[in-house]
Write a protein that holds these residues in place. Structure first.
Motif, PDB file in Angstrom:
ATOM      1  N   CYS A 107       0.804  -1.225   0.000  1.00 23.69           N
ATOM      2  CA  CYS A 107       0.000   0.000   0.000  1.00 23.69           C
ATOM      3  C   CYS A 107       0.837   1.275   0.000  1.00 23.69           C
ATOM      4  CB  CYS A 107      -0.952  -0.010   1.198  1.00 23.69           C
ATOM      5  SG  CYS A 107      -2.243  -1.267   1.081  1.00 23.69           S
ATOM      6  N   GLN A 108       2.097   1.192  -0.368  1.00 25.81           N
ATOM      7  CA  GLN A 108       2.902   2.405  -0.518  1.00 25.81           C
ATOM      8  C   GLN A 108       2.286   3.291  -1.596  1.00 25.81           C
ATOM      9  OE1 GLN A 108       6.470   0.212  -1.581  1.00 25.81           O
ATOM     10  NE2 GLN A 108       7.511   0.999   0.241  1.00 25.81           N
ATOM     11  N   PRO A 109       2.218   4.607  -1.388  1.00 23.11           N
ATOM     12  CA  PRO A 109       1.653   5.494  -2.416  1.00 23.11           C
ATOM     13  C   PRO A 109       2.379   5.397  -3.754  1.00 23.11           C
ATOM     14  CG  PRO A 109       1.843   6.643  -0.320  1.00 23.11           C
ATOM     15  CD  PRO A 109       2.566   5.342  -0.153  1.00 23.11           C
ATOM     16  N   VAL A 110       3.701   5.295  -3.734  1.00 25.14           N
ATOM     17  CA  VAL A 110       4.487   5.037  -4.940  1.00 25.14           C
ATOM     18  C   VAL A 110       5.108   3.661  -4.752  1.00 25.14           C
ATOM     19  CG1 VAL A 110       6.404   5.776  -6.386  1.00 25.14           C
ATOM     20  CG2 VAL A 110       4.945   7.486  -5.289  1.00 25.14           C
ATOM     21  N   HIS A 111       4.860   2.774  -5.707  1.00 26.99           N
ATOM     22  CA  HIS A 111       5.119   1.362  -5.464  1.00 26.99           C
ATOM     23  C   HIS A 111       5.567   0.670  -6.745  1.00 26.99           C
ATOM     24  CE1 HIS A 111       4.655  -2.437  -3.347  1.00 26.99           C
ATOM     25  NE2 HIS A 111       3.834  -2.892  -4.275  1.00 26.99           N
ATOM     26  N   VAL A 112       6.414  -0.317  -6.606  1.00 23.71           N
ATOM     27  CA  VAL A 112       6.807  -1.167  -7.735  1.00 23.71           C
ATOM     28  C   VAL A 112       6.578  -2.617  -7.316  1.00 23.71           C
ATOM     29  CG1 VAL A 112       9.233  -1.192  -7.010  1.00 23.71           C
ATOM     30  CG2 VAL A 112       8.620  -1.745  -9.386  1.00 23.71           C
ATOM     31  N   GLN A 113       6.010  -3.437  -8.218  1.00 26.71           N
ATOM     32  CA  GLN A 113       5.607  -4.776  -7.804  1.00 26.71           C
ATOM     33  C   GLN A 113       5.750  -5.785  -8.931  1.00 26.71           C
ATOM     34  OE1 GLN A 113       1.477  -3.662  -6.865  1.00 26.71           O
ATOM     35  NE2 GLN A 113       0.791  -4.981  -8.550  1.00 26.71           N
ATOM     36  N   LEU A 114       5.862  -7.048  -8.509  1.00 26.92           N
ATOM     37  CA  LEU A 114       5.876  -8.195  -9.412  1.00 26.92           C
ATOM     38  C   LEU A 114       4.494  -8.830  -9.357  1.00 26.92           C
ATOM     39  CD1 LEU A 114       7.459 -10.252 -11.214  1.00 26.92           C
ATOM     40  CD2 LEU A 114       8.004 -11.473  -9.085  1.00 26.92           C
ATOM     41  N   ASP A 115       3.764  -8.768 -10.453  1.00 31.93           N
ATOM     42  CA  ASP A 115       2.411  -9.320 -10.496  1.00 31.93           C
ATOM     43  C   ASP A 115       2.484 -10.838 -10.557  1.00 31.93           C
ATOM     44  OD1 ASP A 115       1.451  -6.705 -10.528  1.00 31.93           O
ATOM     45  OD2 ASP A 115       1.480  -6.617 -12.713  1.00 31.93           O
ATOM     46  N   GLN A 116       1.871 -11.505  -9.591  1.00 33.22           N
ATOM     47  CA  GLN A 116       2.022 -12.944  -9.450  1.00 33.22           C
ATOM     48  C   GLN A 116       1.409 -13.773 -10.589  1.00 33.22           C
ATOM     49  OE1 GLN A 116       4.041 -14.239  -6.938  1.00 33.22           O
ATOM     50  NE2 GLN A 116       4.474 -12.052  -6.847  1.00 33.22           N
ATOM     51  N   PRO A 117       0.258 -13.393 -11.175  1.00 34.70           N
ATOM     52  CA  PRO A 117      -0.317 -14.271 -12.205  1.00 34.70           C
ATOM     53  C   PRO A 117       0.559 -14.457 -13.436  1.00 34.70           C
ATOM     54  CG  PRO A 117      -1.975 -12.760 -11.347  1.00 34.70           C
ATOM     55  CD  PRO A 117      -0.660 -12.290 -10.824  1.00 34.70           C
ATOM     56  N   ASP A 118       1.257 -13.385 -13.865  1.00 40.60           N
ATOM     57  CA  ASP A 118       1.998 -13.484 -15.132  1.00 40.60           C
ATOM     58  C   ASP A 118       3.408 -12.911 -15.062  1.00 40.60           C
ATOM     59  OD1 ASP A 118       1.458 -10.817 -14.908  1.00 40.60           O
ATOM     60  OD2 ASP A 118       0.376 -10.632 -16.811  1.00 40.60           O
ATOM     61  N   LEU A 119       3.874 -12.572 -13.854  1.00 47.15           N
ATOM     62  CA  LEU A 119       5.228 -12.056 -13.633  1.00 47.15           C
ATOM     63  C   LEU A 119       5.464 -10.719 -14.336  1.00 47.15           C
ATOM     64  CD1 LEU A 119       7.390 -15.307 -13.830  1.00 47.15           C
ATOM     65  CD2 LEU A 119       6.232 -14.290 -11.861  1.00 47.15           C
ATOM     66  N   GLY A 120       4.403  -9.955 -14.542  1.00 48.25           N
ATOM     67  CA  GLY A 120       4.564  -8.602 -15.055  1.00 48.25           C
ATOM     68  C   GLY A 120       5.088  -7.667 -13.976  1.00 48.25           C
TER      69      GLY A 120
END
Length: 236
Positions: free
Chosen positions: A118-131
């Motif tokens: 929930c960081q306002p500015v965030h970077v993430q690895l999407d689990q379904p397709d590794l995007g």
């Protein structure tokens, strides 16, 4: 946490899970069934053999699952997601589940997973397709950003790196890349470090993942050696 369990239960009920655990919501059937959680824990990290082993594995799984719950929301920000309802943030009495923090305010892995997502500015690895998605949940457009991604194996040996520049409009989630797991690492677990920097190379957001192509690959985490960690506090 194990300390919370020790505080709520008699020593004879600490391990293995029994009716005393069920009285505090750890049910293997009916409402609040935790069978799926325990199955996933055993498949990925192995059957727990003690309270301490259970806590270590459960905290890891709770962190990853609760972070994914809110990062899944991030990945589809406003389209179609406009809110996330979680049952529940904390219990009114000593409980084993359905909580980010316990009735004695002990913070679990779940709490820190949600906090990270929930960081306002965030970077993430999407689990379904590794995007790879960059989330800008502020009212300020962000330009001239730099994404850095590093993949290492369980021994710390670097496997791949990726870097790119991007922009993130306000109140938006932007798909910017995709993780390509090196072939020589597809049989086990890898660590993925994501960093989002501004034009002055100031870190705006970071994230860290463990990823395995097969559930059993996560068991490599059990063999990690303890690390010596040091820190320096600067008083101003």
């Amino acid at each position: 946490s194990a300390d919370t369990i020790r505080a709520m239960l008699a020593p004879s009920d600490h391990w293995p899970p029994n009716d005393a655990w069920a009285y505090h919501d750890w049910h293997y059937g009916g409402g609040g069934d935790n069978k799926h959680f325990m199955t996933a824990l055993a498949e990925e990290l192995g059957e727990p053999v003690s309270l301490e082993d259970f806590e270590r594995k459960a905290q890891l799984l709770s962190y990853a699952s609760h972070r994914a719950m809110f990062e899944g929301f991030n990945a589809h920000l406003w389209n179609p997601n406009s809110g996330r309802l979680m049952w529940m943030t904390h219990p009114a009495w000593p409980s084993m589940e359905w909580q980010m923090y316990s009735s004695d305010y002990s913070t679990h892995g779940a709490y820190f997973g949600v906090k990270k997502a929930c960081q306002p500015v965030h970077v993430q690895l999407d689990q379904p397709d590794l995007g790879i998605t960059v989330v800008n949940n502020t009212r300020t457009p962000l330009r001239g950003l730099r994404l850095q991604m590093r993949v290492v194996d369980v021994t710390g040996v670097g496997l791949s790196t990726h870097e790119q520049t991007l922009s993130a409009p306000s109140n938006s989630a932007v798909r910017v890349s995709r993780l390509e797991v090196p072939k020589r690492a597809r049989g086990g677990v890898v660590f993925v470090k994501l960093s989002l920097l501004d034009g002055g190379l100031r870190v705006l957001a970071e994230n860290f993942y463990w990823h395995a192509a097969r559930k059993s690959g996560y068991r490599q985490l059990n063999g990690l050696a303890e690390a010596t960690v040091s820190c320096l506090a600067v008083l101003r």
